[in-house]
Write a protein that holds these residues in place. Structure first.
Motif, PDB file in Angstrom:
ATOM      1  N   VAL A  79       5.953 -42.305  -1.001  1.00 15.86           N
ATOM      2  CA  VAL A  79       5.953 -43.019   0.273  1.00 15.86           C
ATOM      3  C   VAL A  79       7.387 -43.121   0.772  1.00 15.86           C
ATOM      4  O   VAL A  79       8.271 -43.562   0.039  1.00 15.86           O
ATOM      5  N   GLU A  80       7.609 -42.708   2.010  1.00 15.88           N
ATOM      6  CA  GLU A  80       8.917 -42.835   2.653  1.00 15.88           C
ATOM      7  C   GLU A  80       8.758 -43.750   3.863  1.00 15.88           C
ATOM      8  O   GLU A  80       7.884 -43.527   4.699  1.00 15.88           O
ATOM      9  N   VAL A  81       9.601 -44.763   3.927  1.00 15.68           N
ATOM     10  CA  VAL A  81       9.505 -45.757   4.990  1.00 15.68           C
ATOM     11  C   VAL A  81      10.588 -45.496   6.033  1.00 15.68           C
ATOM     12  O   VAL A  81      11.742 -45.259   5.685  1.00 15.68           O
ATOM     13  N   GLY A  82      10.223 -45.554   7.307  1.00 15.43           N
ATOM     14  CA  GLY A  82      11.169 -45.327   8.396  1.00 15.43           C
ATOM     15  C   GLY A  82      11.739 -46.635   8.927  1.00 15.43           C
ATOM     16  O   GLY A  82      11.575 -47.711   8.346  1.00 15.43           O
ATOM     17  N   GLN A  83      12.393 -46.553  10.065  1.00 16.12           N
ATOM     18  CA  GLN A  83      13.025 -47.702  10.707  1.00 16.12           C
ATOM     19  C   GLN A  83      12.011 -48.509  11.510  1.00 16.12           C
ATOM     20  O   GLN A  83      11.160 -47.947  12.187  1.00 16.12           O
ATOM     21  N   ALA A  84      12.140 -49.824  11.445  1.00 13.37           N
ATOM     22  CA  ALA A  84      11.245 -50.715  12.176  1.00 13.37           C
ATOM     23  C   ALA A  84      11.527 -50.637  13.672  1.00 13.37           C
ATOM     24  O   ALA A  84      12.668 -50.473  14.095  1.00 13.37           O
ATOM     25  N   GLU A  85      10.455 -50.748  14.450  1.00 14.79           N
ATOM     26  CA  GLU A  85      10.554 -50.762  15.902  1.00 14.79           C
ATOM     27  C   GLU A  85       9.871 -52.016  16.426  1.00 14.79           C
ATOM     28  O   GLU A  85       8.795 -52.380  15.963  1.00 14.79           O
ATOM     29  N   ARG A  86      10.496 -52.664  17.396  1.00  9.54           N
ATOM     30  CA  ARG A  86       9.914 -53.867  17.998  1.00  9.54           C
ATOM     31  C   ARG A  86       8.638 -53.472  18.728  1.00  9.54           C
ATOM     32  O   ARG A  86       8.588 -52.472  19.441  1.00  9.54           O
ATOM     33  N   SER A  87       7.596 -54.264  18.527  1.00  7.18           N
ATOM     34  CA  SER A  87       6.312 -53.998  19.159  1.00  7.18           C
ATOM     35  C   SER A  87       5.817 -55.295  19.788  1.00  7.18           C
ATOM     36  O   SER A  87       6.362 -56.362  19.519  1.00  7.18           O
TER      37      SER A  87
END
Length: 122
Positions: A41-49
């Motif tokens: 599992v590779e986690v990316g950058q969080a984005e405001r939603s």
């Protein structure tokens, strides 16, 4: 009935394409192993939603067997800690599937642990 040059040319090109595809399929069959799914599992950058923070994750299968019903758990080590689970229906061998998970708190510098907790071999 005698065939003209155009018909023989198209026949030759078609025969060549069929032979190339058959050769590639045979090579794939002979070189493919039988190793179990190798899921990472590779986690990316969080984005405001609108409802919080969306975080992309890629589940990569480096094995020679497909995996079904891949369950991934993500834990955000914030105060208070947040956990979410997601099920990815199908991850073919040697491929990547992308999914998004939501957290209500901004991840910021908090540690995010992601791991596969279960799957079924196909």
């Amino acid at each position: 009935m005698k065939k003209n040059l155009l018909e023989w040319t198209i026949f030759g090109i078609s025969l060549t394409l069929i032979a190339v595809v058959a050769g590639l399929l045979l090579r794939e069959h002979l070189t493919r192993g039988n190793s179990a799914p190798d899921l990472m599992v590779e986690v990316g950058q969080a984005e405001r939603s609108g409802q919080g923070y969306a975080i992309p994750l890629d589940v990569r299968n480096g094995g020679d067997t497909s995996a079904e019903d891949v369950e991934v758990t993500l834990t955000l080590q914030s105060v208070p800690p947040e956990q979410t689970d997601i099920t990815i229906p199908y991850v073919p061998y040697r491929s990547v599937r992308r999914a998004w998970v939501m957290f209500s708190h901004e991840p910021g510098a908090a540690r995010l642990d992601a791991r596969v907790i279960s799957y079924r071999e196909r």
